[in-house]
Design a protein around this motif. Structure first.
Motif, short mmCIF file in Angstrom:
data_model
loop_
_atom_site.label_atom_id
_atom_site.label_comp_id
_atom_site.label_asym_id
_atom_site.label_seq_id
_atom_site.Cartn_x
_atom_site.Cartn_y
_atom_site.Cartn_z
N ASN A 30 0.82 -1.21 0.00
CA ASN A 30 0.00 0.00 0.00
C ASN A 30 0.86 1.27 0.00
O ASN A 30 0.42 2.31 0.47
N CYS A 31 2.05 1.16 -0.57
CA CYS A 31 2.86 2.37 -0.72
C CYS A 31 2.16 3.29 -1.72
O CYS A 31 1.30 2.86 -2.49
N GLU A 32 2.52 4.55 -1.69
CA GLU A 32 1.84 5.53 -2.54
C GLU A 32 1.94 5.17 -4.01
O GLU A 32 0.96 5.27 -4.76
N ARG A 33 3.09 4.72 -4.48
CA ARG A 33 3.28 4.38 -5.89
C ARG A 33 2.36 3.23 -6.30
O ARG A 33 1.69 3.29 -7.32
N CYS A 34 2.31 2.18 -5.49
CA CYS A 34 1.45 1.04 -5.83
C CYS A 34 -0.02 1.44 -5.79
O CYS A 34 -0.80 1.03 -6.65
N ARG A 35 -0.43 2.24 -4.80
CA ARG A 35 -1.82 2.69 -4.71
C ARG A 35 -2.22 3.45 -5.98
O ARG A 35 -3.28 3.20 -6.54
N TYR A 36 -1.36 4.37 -6.41
CA TYR A 36 -1.68 5.16 -7.60
C TYR A 36 -1.64 4.31 -8.87
O TYR A 36 -2.45 4.51 -9.78
N ASP A 37 -0.71 3.36 -8.95
CA ASP A 37 -0.68 2.46 -10.11
C ASP A 37 -1.96 1.63 -10.18
O ASP A 37 -2.56 1.48 -11.25
N GLU A 76 -12.53 -4.40 -11.09
CA GLU A 76 -11.40 -3.76 -11.78
C GLU A 76 -10.26 -3.44 -10.82
O GLU A 76 -9.08 -3.55 -11.18
N ILE A 77 -10.58 -3.06 -9.60
CA ILE A 77 -9.52 -2.80 -8.61
C ILE A 77 -8.79 -4.09 -8.27
O ILE A 77 -7.56 -4.10 -8.19
N LEU A 78 -9.52 -5.17 -8.10
CA LEU A 78 -8.87 -6.46 -7.78
C LEU A 78 -7.97 -6.92 -8.93
O LEU A 78 -6.86 -7.42 -8.68
N LYS A 79 -8.41 -6.74 -10.16
CA LYS A 79 -7.55 -7.06 -11.30
C LYS A 79 -6.29 -6.20 -11.29
O LYS A 79 -5.18 -6.70 -11.54
N ALA A 80 -6.46 -4.93 -11.00
CA ALA A 80 -5.32 -4.00 -10.98
C ALA A 80 -4.35 -4.36 -9.85
O ALA A 80 -3.13 -4.24 -10.03
N ILE A 81 -4.86 -4.79 -8.71
CA ILE A 81 -3.99 -5.21 -7.61
C ILE A 81 -3.09 -6.34 -8.07
O ILE A 81 -1.89 -6.34 -7.80
N GLU A 82 -3.65 -7.32 -8.77
CA GLU A 82 -2.84 -8.45 -9.25
C GLU A 82 -1.80 -8.00 -10.27
O GLU A 82 -0.66 -8.47 -10.24
N ILE A 83 -2.17 -7.10 -11.14
CA ILE A 83 -1.21 -6.60 -12.14
C ILE A 83 -0.05 -5.90 -11.45
O ILE A 83 1.13 -6.16 -11.77
N ARG A 85 0.87 -6.17 -8.28
CA ARG A 85 1.59 -7.13 -7.43
C ARG A 85 2.62 -7.91 -8.26
O ARG A 85 3.74 -8.17 -7.81
N ASN A 86 2.27 -8.25 -9.48
CA ASN A 86 3.17 -9.02 -10.34
C ASN A 86 4.20 -8.15 -11.05
O ASN A 86 5.18 -8.68 -11.58
N ASN A 87 4.00 -6.84 -11.09
CA ASN A 87 4.90 -5.91 -11.78
C ASN A 87 5.07 -4.61 -10.99
O ASN A 87 4.76 -3.54 -11.51
N PRO A 88 5.56 -4.67 -9.75
CA PRO A 88 5.67 -3.44 -8.96
C PRO A 88 6.72 -2.49 -9.54
O PRO A 88 7.70 -2.93 -10.14
#
Length: 90
Positions: A30-37, A76-83, A85-88
């Protein structure tokens, strides 16, 4: 008196209102970069809900009562979380 006009994609509010809970539920970063991505990816896959006035914002908020509207955002948020997570990016 002239009303002040502004342009806003209300879907941003929807995504950010759900984001932290879903990130915590999925134990994702939940860092700022991951949240915005995550938010950017989800928003790019959701239809925009632009409003110009306060009454438009109120109308958009009533759509949140529609379960399908909220479900689409969550999916869509859950899909984005997986994307992310796999490409931080951090």
């Amino acid at each position: 008196m002239e009303k002040k006009l502004w342009l806003k994609n209300y879907m941003e509010d929807v995504v950010f209102s759900l984001l932290d809970g879903l990130i915590n539920e999925k134990d994702a970063c939940n860092c700022e970069r991951c949240r915005y991505d995550i938010a950017a990816i989800a928003l790019n896959n959701l239809p925009p809900k632009y409003v110009v006035t306060k009454s438009g914002e109120v109308f958009a908020k009533t759509q949140l009562l529609n379960q399908q509207f909220k479900t689409n955002a969550v999916v869509e948020i859950l899909k984005a979380i997986e994307i992310v997570r796999n490409n931080p990016h951090h």
